[in-house]
Design a protein around this motif. Structure first.
Motif, PDB file in Angstrom:
ATOM      1  N   ARG A   1      63.022  87.818  33.844  1.00  0.00           N
ATOM      2  CA  ARG A   1      61.975  86.791  33.959  1.00  0.00           C
ATOM      3  C   ARG A   1      62.362  85.533  33.209  1.00  0.00           C
ATOM      4  N   GLY A   2      63.600  85.441  32.785  1.00  0.00           N
ATOM      5  CA  GLY A   2      64.066  84.249  32.074  1.00  0.00           C
ATOM      6  C   GLY A   2      64.400  84.546  30.624  1.00  0.00           C
ATOM      7  N   THR A   3      64.771  83.470  29.920  1.00  0.00           N
ATOM      8  CA  THR A   3      65.195  83.607  28.524  1.00  0.00           C
ATOM      9  C   THR A   3      63.980  83.490  27.596  1.00  0.00           C
ATOM     10  N   VAL A   4      63.986  84.291  26.544  1.00  0.00           N
ATOM     11  CA  VAL A   4      62.938  84.177  25.530  1.00  0.00           C
ATOM     12  C   VAL A   4      63.639  84.013  24.185  1.00  0.00           C
ATOM     13  N   SER A   5      63.268  82.989  23.422  1.00  0.00           N
ATOM     14  CA  SER A   5      63.899  82.829  22.116  1.00  0.00           C
ATOM     15  C   SER A   5      63.061  83.521  21.042  1.00  0.00           C
ATOM     16  N   ALA A   6      63.750  84.133  20.107  1.00  0.00           N
ATOM     17  CA  ALA A   6      63.088  84.848  18.999  1.00  0.00           C
ATOM     18  C   ALA A   6      64.144  85.122  17.942  1.00  0.00           C
ATOM     19  N   GLY A   7      63.735  85.088  16.688  1.00  0.00           N
ATOM     20  CA  GLY A   7      64.686  85.367  15.607  1.00  0.00           C
ATOM     21  C   GLY A   7      64.766  86.856  15.271  1.00  0.00           C
TER      22      GLY A   7
ATOM     23  N   ARG B   1      72.878  85.635  20.598  1.00  0.00           N
ATOM     24  CA  ARG B   1      73.134  85.510  19.153  1.00  0.00           C
ATOM     25  C   ARG B   1      73.496  84.077  18.814  1.00  0.00           C
ATOM     26  N   ASP B   2      73.228  83.682  17.593  1.00  0.00           N
ATOM     27  CA  ASP B   2      73.752  82.411  17.097  1.00  0.00           C
ATOM     28  C   ASP B   2      74.393  82.671  15.730  1.00  0.00           C
ATOM     29  N   THR B   3      74.746  81.613  15.034  1.00  0.00           N
ATOM     30  CA  THR B   3      75.485  81.818  13.779  1.00  0.00           C
ATOM     31  C   THR B   3      74.647  82.543  12.728  1.00  0.00           C
TER      32      THR B   3
ATOM     33  N   VAL C   1      74.123  92.457  11.973  1.00  0.00           N
ATOM     34  CA  VAL C   1      73.388  91.677  12.988  1.00  0.00           C
ATOM     35  C   VAL C   1      71.984  91.359  12.457  1.00  0.00           C
ATOM     36  N   PRO C   2      71.876  90.350  11.585  1.00  0.00           N
ATOM     37  CA  PRO C   2      70.559  90.027  11.014  1.00  0.00           C
ATOM     38  C   PRO C   2      69.542  89.735  12.125  1.00  0.00           C
ATOM     39  N   GLY C   3      68.365  90.309  11.994  1.00  0.00           N
ATOM     40  CA  GLY C   3      67.311  90.079  12.984  1.00  0.00           C
ATOM     41  C   GLY C   3      67.279  91.104  14.107  1.00  0.00           C
ATOM     42  N   PHE C   4      68.261  92.018  14.157  1.00  0.00           N
ATOM     43  CA  PHE C   4      68.264  93.055  15.201  1.00  0.00           C
ATOM     44  C   PHE C   4      67.854  94.389  14.554  1.00  0.00           C
ATOM     45  N   PHE C   5      66.677  94.870  14.920  1.00  0.00           N
ATOM     46  CA  PHE C   5      66.100  96.062  14.286  1.00  0.00           C
ATOM     47  C   PHE C   5      66.163  97.267  15.224  1.00  0.00           C
TER      48      PHE C   5
END
Ligand SMILES: Cc1cc2nc3c(=O)[nH]c(=O)nc-3n(C[C@H](O)[C@H](O)[C@H](O)COP(=O)(O)OP(=O)(O)OC[C@H]3O[C@@H](n4cnc5c(N)ncnc54)[C@H](O)[C@@H]3O)c2cc1C
Length: 385
Positions: free
Chosen positions: A192-198, A180-182, A327-331
């Motif tokens: 398998r590592g980190t994946v960034s997504a909004g 999460r970010d602000t 939690v905006p962006g979490f569906f």
């Protein structure tokens, strides 16, 4: 560093349908993450594949009114088979309360626009299936466009079509955390590592609660074991039969390959991750099968071919759809309470609409939010098999 516009956690039929509907709406940068080495190892591969519009709440009826015609045109639309067979669902009532219940549901279904459902008499049921013991059957309801699909095939069709249009599927990859970010969601951590997504979608079926826990969201979804018993080849009952439901005890069955698939939801079952098939279940279900269909006394069953899987139950037996509060962006696309295959097309469309435009016209999405539990606005579905 990997990136995606939308990450979907879980490659079952729900995650696959969401991926399909996103790409069909023009959102191509979709990554589906599945922890198993193959799709379908969750509930989707264990499902009975029943699809019906005969529900008791308007929102469930609406979800079916989108989903069943979608399955009917699936092969043409996607170019892959879903195996839709419109053989119907036949509810057999043995009590005046059942008749009143079916009549109320029928009126709602007709009012919502379902055309193929009708109330039928005991004599008509006897005429359709003289093999049924019908001395206590006093009527029923039948919908000819209800029926079955092949859940595995539909799931693969959804995912393959999504992949044809740009989506990616990572198998053998577990989501271990959500970043999460602000602003809201920033991505996921995986084996398998980190994946960034909004935007991240929880489509983890009976395991959805553990995913929601990763962002501190309390999701009321509990796993509940359901067992199915396939029979050996059997030709003393027609293979054109619908799903037939004995309302006196909930026993139901449908044709499957050269035999039949038998189901009964044991009211003594308790929640938990129980994936093992209990051999004692065979006798329990065969008793109920022979009570309703006397020729089923001649059924042969190999318990090694029977299986167990998990329903993903919510307290009101309706799914939880949409963005998680706070939690905006979490569906969320969770808690189908045993109806996830039949409602996967509608769910995919609703989630794609919500993710891309913030609203959906398919249903009144405010009815299925997570906040309904805290606000005391639950809507109970009683037609759960
Ligand atoms: C015996 C039985 C009969 C049923 N009959 C019917 C029926 O007749 N009609 C009907 O509509 N429905 C039926 N259902 C219900 C239906 O199968 C489910 O509602 C549906 O399959 C749910 O789909 P899903 O994609 O949400 O879940 P799943 O198919 O379970 O997919 C979720 C996926 O998430 C993955 N996952 C979980 N955690 C992680 C993680 N941390 N990282 C990555 N991946 C993860 C899992 O491996 C799994 O593959 C039945 C279910 C059972 C068990």
């Amino acid at each position: 560093m990997h990136t995606a516009e939308v990450i979907i956690i879980g490659g079952g039929i729900v995650g696959s349908s969401i991926a399909y509907h996103l790409t069909a709406s023009g959102c191509k940068d979709v990554l589906v993450i599945e922890r198993e080495t193959a799709q379908g190892k969750g509930s989707t591969g264990k499902s009975m594949g029943g699809v019906r519009a005969q529900f008791s709440t308007p929102v469930n009826i609406q979800m079916s009114l989108y989903s069943i015609p979608f399955y009917a045109s699936f092969d043409d639309l996607l170019g892959y088979p879903a195996g839709y067979r419109p053989q119907g669902y036949l509810f057999c009532a043995t009590d005046e309360k059942h008749i009143a219940y079916l009549r109320t549901n029928y009126q709602k279904q007709i009012a919502m626009g379902l055309k193929d459902v009708r109330l039928i008499s005991a004599d008509e049921i006897r005429g359709m299936f003289p093999q049924l013991r019908s001395d206590d059957i006093i009527g029923g309801s039948f919908c000819s466009t209800d029926g079955f699909v092949d859940p595995y095939s539909a799931m693969i069709g959804f995912m393959t079509s999504a992949a044809d249009h740009g989506a990616k599927l990572w198998k053998n990859t577990q989501v271990t955390g959500i970043i999460r970010d602000t602003k809201g969601i920033a991505g996921v951590e995986t084996t398998r590592g980190t994946v960034s997504a909004g935007k991240v979608v929880n489509a983890a079926g009976a395991w959805a609660k553990s995913i929601a826990d990763m962002v501190g969201v309390n999701l009321p979804v509990e796993p509940l074991r359901r067992m199915l018993v396939p029979t050996e080849p059997f030709d003393q009952f027609p293979h054109s039969a619908p799903m037939i439901i004995d309302m006196s005890n909930g026993f139901h069955f449908r044709p499957e390959a050269l035999g039949f698939l038998l189901a009964w939801n044991d009211p003594e079952e308790t929640t938990g991750y129980k994936m093992d098939f209990d051999p004692a279940f065979v006798e329990k279900i065969l008793i109920r099968a022979a009570e309703r269909v006397p020729v089923f006394e001649n059924l042969a069953v190999n318990p090694k071919r029977a299986w167990a899987g998990l329903y993903e139950m919510t307290p009101d037996h309706h799914p939880i759809l949409g963005e998680a509060p706070g939690v905006p962006g979490f569906f969320l696309a969770n808690g189908f309470s045993g109806h996830g295959v039949m409602h996967a097309p509608a769910t995919g469309k609703i989630l794609a609409d919500l993710i891309l435009t913030g609203k959906s016209d398919l249903i009144d999405t405010s009815l299925l939010t997570l906040s309904r539990f805290a606000e005391g606005k639950t809507i109970h579905e009683t037609a759960v098999l």
